[in-house]
Design a protein around this motif. Structure first.
Motif, PDB file in Angstrom:
ATOM      1  N   GLU A 294       0.784  -0.940  -0.105  1.00 18.75           N
ATOM      2  CA  GLU A 294      -0.105  -0.042  -0.097  1.00 18.75           C
ATOM      3  C   GLU A 294       0.702   1.153   0.053  1.00 18.75           C
ATOM      4  O   GLU A 294       0.473   2.263  -0.593  1.00 18.75           O
ATOM      5  CB  GLU A 294      -0.916   0.094   1.225  1.00 18.75           C
ATOM      6  N   ALA A 295       2.101   1.195   0.471  1.00 13.02           N
ATOM      7  CA  ALA A 295       2.982   2.394   0.730  1.00 13.02           C
ATOM      8  C   ALA A 295       3.734   2.686  -0.734  1.00 13.02           C
ATOM      9  O   ALA A 295       4.301   3.792  -1.114  1.00 13.02           O
ATOM     10  CB  ALA A 295       4.076   2.392   1.620  1.00 13.02           C
ATOM     11  N   ASN A 296       3.732   1.602  -1.530  1.00 11.48           N
ATOM     12  CA  ASN A 296       4.431   1.806  -2.980  1.00 11.48           C
ATOM     13  C   ASN A 296       3.375   2.154  -3.862  1.00 11.48           C
ATOM     14  O   ASN A 296       2.274   1.471  -4.213  1.00 11.48           O
ATOM     15  CB  ASN A 296       4.784   0.237  -3.287  1.00 11.48           C
ATOM     16  N   VAL A 297       3.419   3.088  -4.312  1.00 15.85           N
ATOM     17  CA  VAL A 297       2.550   3.913  -5.330  1.00 15.85           C
ATOM     18  C   VAL A 297       2.363   3.158  -6.705  1.00 15.85           C
ATOM     19  O   VAL A 297       1.599   3.284  -7.430  1.00 15.85           O
ATOM     20  CB  VAL A 297       2.901   5.315  -5.618  1.00 15.85           C
ATOM     21  N   LEU A 298       3.532   2.432  -6.900  1.00 18.11           N
ATOM     22  CA  LEU A 298       3.599   1.818  -8.157  1.00 18.11           C
ATOM     23  C   LEU A 298       2.970  -0.040  -8.179  1.00 18.11           C
ATOM     24  O   LEU A 298       2.928  -0.598  -8.939  1.00 18.11           O
ATOM     25  CB  LEU A 298       5.055   1.618  -8.851  1.00 18.11           C
ATOM     26  N   ALA A 299       2.756  -0.161  -6.877  1.00 16.20           N
ATOM     27  CA  ALA A 299       2.383  -1.632  -6.557  1.00 16.20           C
ATOM     28  C   ALA A 299       1.211  -1.709  -7.273  1.00 16.20           C
ATOM     29  O   ALA A 299       0.278  -1.035  -7.268  1.00 16.20           O
ATOM     30  CB  ALA A 299       2.131  -1.721  -4.933  1.00 16.20           C
ATOM     31  N   GLY A 300       1.052  -3.166  -7.848  1.00 14.80           N
ATOM     32  CA  GLY A 300      -0.129  -3.288  -8.754  1.00 14.80           C
ATOM     33  C   GLY A 300      -0.097  -2.819 -10.072  1.00 14.80           C
ATOM     34  O   GLY A 300      -0.958  -3.523 -10.981  1.00 14.80           O
ATOM     35  N   HIS A 301       1.006  -1.705 -10.367  1.00 14.52           N
ATOM     36  CA  HIS A 301       0.593  -1.228 -11.830  1.00 14.52           C
ATOM     37  C   HIS A 301       1.253  -2.315 -12.737  1.00 14.52           C
ATOM     38  O   HIS A 301       2.088  -2.784 -12.646  1.00 14.52           O
ATOM     39  CB  HIS A 301       1.711   0.088 -11.735  1.00 14.52           C
ATOM     40  N   ASP A 302       0.621  -2.372 -13.896  1.00 13.30           N
ATOM     41  CA  ASP A 302       0.864  -3.267 -15.070  1.00 13.30           C
ATOM     42  C   ASP A 302       1.293  -4.656 -14.581  1.00 13.30           C
ATOM     43  O   ASP A 302       2.295  -5.094 -14.910  1.00 13.30           O
ATOM     44  CB  ASP A 302       2.197  -2.590 -15.671  1.00 13.30           C
ATOM     45  N   LEU A 303       0.476  -5.204 -13.556  1.00 13.35           N
ATOM     46  CA  LEU A 303       0.978  -6.505 -12.849  1.00 13.35           C
ATOM     47  C   LEU A 303       1.089  -7.657 -13.868  1.00 13.35           C
ATOM     48  O   LEU A 303       1.923  -8.447 -13.627  1.00 13.35           O
ATOM     49  CB  LEU A 303      -0.038  -6.516 -11.777  1.00 13.35           C
ATOM     50  N   ALA A 304       0.173  -7.795 -14.700  1.00  9.30           N
ATOM     51  CA  ALA A 304       0.135  -8.873 -15.386  1.00  9.30           C
ATOM     52  C   ALA A 304       1.261  -8.843 -16.412  1.00  9.30           C
ATOM     53  O   ALA A 304       1.883 -10.148 -16.764  1.00  9.30           O
ATOM     54  CB  ALA A 304      -1.174  -8.693 -16.340  1.00  9.30           C
ATOM     55  N   ALA A 305       1.971  -7.634 -17.067  1.00 13.91           N
ATOM     56  CA  ALA A 305       2.854  -7.750 -17.823  1.00 13.91           C
ATOM     57  C   ALA A 305       4.138  -8.059 -17.106  1.00 13.91           C
ATOM     58  O   ALA A 305       5.022  -8.921 -17.395  1.00 13.91           O
ATOM     59  CB  ALA A 305       2.995  -6.389 -18.673  1.00 13.91           C
ATOM     60  N   ARG A 306       4.301  -7.344 -15.897  1.00 17.82           N
ATOM     61  CA  ARG A 306       5.381  -7.671 -15.057  1.00 17.82           C
ATOM     62  C   ARG A 306       5.557  -9.181 -14.727  1.00 17.82           C
ATOM     63  O   ARG A 306       6.749  -9.773 -14.490  1.00 17.82           O
ATOM     64  CB  ARG A 306       5.434  -6.587 -13.549  1.00 17.82           C
ATOM     65  N   ASP A 311       7.952 -14.560 -14.663  1.00 16.93           N
ATOM     66  CA  ASP A 311       7.694 -15.936 -14.993  1.00 16.93           C
ATOM     67  C   ASP A 311       8.489 -16.272 -16.059  1.00 16.93           C
ATOM     68  O   ASP A 311       9.090 -17.653 -16.120  1.00 16.93           O
ATOM     69  CB  ASP A 311       6.183 -16.047 -15.279  1.00 16.93           C
ATOM     70  N   GLY A 312       8.832 -15.544 -17.115  1.00 19.89           N
ATOM     71  CA  GLY A 312       9.539 -16.084 -18.075  1.00 19.89           C
ATOM     72  C   GLY A 312      11.121 -16.077 -17.697  1.00 19.89           C
ATOM     73  O   GLY A 312      11.671 -17.005 -18.108  1.00 19.89           O
ATOM     74  N   VAL A 313      11.581 -15.041 -16.996  1.00 21.79           N
ATOM     75  CA  VAL A 313      13.045 -15.363 -16.292  1.00 21.79           C
ATOM     76  C   VAL A 313      13.006 -16.434 -15.401  1.00 21.79           C
ATOM     77  O   VAL A 313      14.046 -17.286 -15.516  1.00 21.79           O
ATOM     78  CB  VAL A 313      13.236 -14.247 -15.562  1.00 21.79           C
ATOM     79  N   PHE A 314      11.928 -16.781 -14.580  1.00 22.63           N
ATOM     80  CA  PHE A 314      11.929 -17.989 -13.813  1.00 22.63           C
ATOM     81  C   PHE A 314      11.856 -19.196 -14.653  1.00 22.63           C
ATOM     82  O   PHE A 314      12.836 -20.203 -14.404  1.00 22.63           O
ATOM     83  CB  PHE A 314      10.599 -17.791 -12.916  1.00 22.63           C
TER      84      PHE A 314
END
Length: 340
Positions: A294-306, A311-314
């Motif tokens: 909640e403190a991270n303003v970018l949390a959840g942003h573009d979540l699917a792409a990230r 997952d690809g790197v993994f």
């Protein structure tokens, strides 16, 4: 749905395994450091013990990585199941036609929001524990790798110094060959006893000096052999440590994105529940993850792409065989296709 509490035993097992592996890394590096100082006796090195310690440490690291990898995947499966159950709150047919493993596991059941939230809370608790292990493992692996690499550099320099000494002694010994051959030839052609005696004495002196150089070379060889054996043992450890750093980076990267996904899904379940879910006091480790999200303003942003990138790197780092599978299937199909 898989229950997160079933992960507790595996997480505890992984934690104990990681602690033992770190102790093994520290002990191996301590031994290597002593051998790298240059003031120890080579015949005092207990190679069977050194090899057993390194082998056991590598085995512990391999087993820990395998278990951590399994936990990351199981938690991801649990999250996918929770996401499907969340979608079924609004579409009862969601996922029913899925022919994959998740669809077969889910069947046509429908969970209540409280059950989904409880599973996500438990998954977040397991994620927090696993995240702590990664944050412990990475600096320990980096430190151990750097120490091992530094010790190896010193041992390689010592071996190179001995290599130079051996080459120099060999060069000096080889320089005697033409002189010895010349004196031997001169003895057979000497015309008087005095000349012969003088040549024989010089011949004996040259042979003795050459033998002394050969003895010096033989005295240097055990040290070189011991140092090379140490290099072989610990180069394997260094390579394993380097590979494990990359594996931890990939697992931690995926876990971080997956935690965001779990929190976002949990928030959605809680906010959409009718009637509203009762307030829940969460464990400190889960509350800390949610507070950071909640403190991270970018949390959840573009979540699917990230998540797709993580997952690809993994997969590339830890499951490269899965990337080759589709090609293999195509190849197999091509081979079995009848000719027209």
């Amino acid at each position: 749905m898989v229950k997160a509490h079933s992960f507790d035993g595996e997480i505890d097992k992984a934690r104990a395994m990681l602690e033992d592996a770190i102790k093994g890394m520290d002990a191996a590096n301590a031994g290597l450091g002593r051998n790298a100082k240059g003031n120890g006796r080579f015949d005092a090195i207990n190679f069977p013990v050194e090899e057993a310690l390194v082998r056991e440490t590598i085995e512990l690291l391999d087993r820990w990585k395998t278990l951590a990898l399994s936990l990351v995947k199981q938690l991801d499966l649990l999250t996918a199941a929770a996401d499907l159950q969340h979608r079924r709150l609004f579409d009862e047919k969601a996922g029913i036609d899925t022919s994959g493993l998740l669809g077969r596991r889910m069947g046509q059941g429908r969970a209540e929001p409280a059950s989904i939230a409880a599973d996500l809370d438990a998954a977040l608790a397991a994620s927090a524990s696993l995240d702590t292990q990664f944050k412990t493992a990475r600096p320990a692996l980096v430190r151990s790798f750097r120490d091992c690499e530094a010790h190896l550099v010193r041992i390689i320099e010592r071996r190179q110094h001995i290599d130079f000494e051996i080459e120099e002694v060999q060069r000096q010994a080889d320089a005697f060959i033409p002189r010895i051959f010349d004196r031997r030839s001169s003895i057979s052609s000497a015309r008087d006893v005095a000349s012969r005696s003088e040549l024989e004495a010089e011949y004996s002196r040259l042979v003795a000096e050459q033998d002394a150089l050969h003895e010096q070379e033989r005295a240097l060889q055990p040290g070189r052999t011991a140092l090379q054996r140490l290099i072989d043992i610990y180069e394997e450890l260094a390579n394993v440590l380097n590979a494990k750093i990359a594996a931890v980076n990939a697992m931690a990267g995926k876990l971080a994105i997956d935690i965001e996904q779990r929190i976002a899904l949990l928030n959605a379940v809680i906010s959409e529940a009718v009637p509203p879910l009762p307030a829940t006091e969460r464990p400190a480790r889960v509350a800390a993850l949610i507070a950071a999200f909640e403190a991270n303003v970018l949390a959840g942003h573009d979540l699917a792409a990230r998540k797709a990138r993580a997952d690809g790197v993994f997969t590339r780092r830890l499951e490269p065989h899965l990337l080759a599978a589709p090609a293999a299937v195509v190849e197999s199909s091509a081979e079995t296709e009848p000719e027209t």
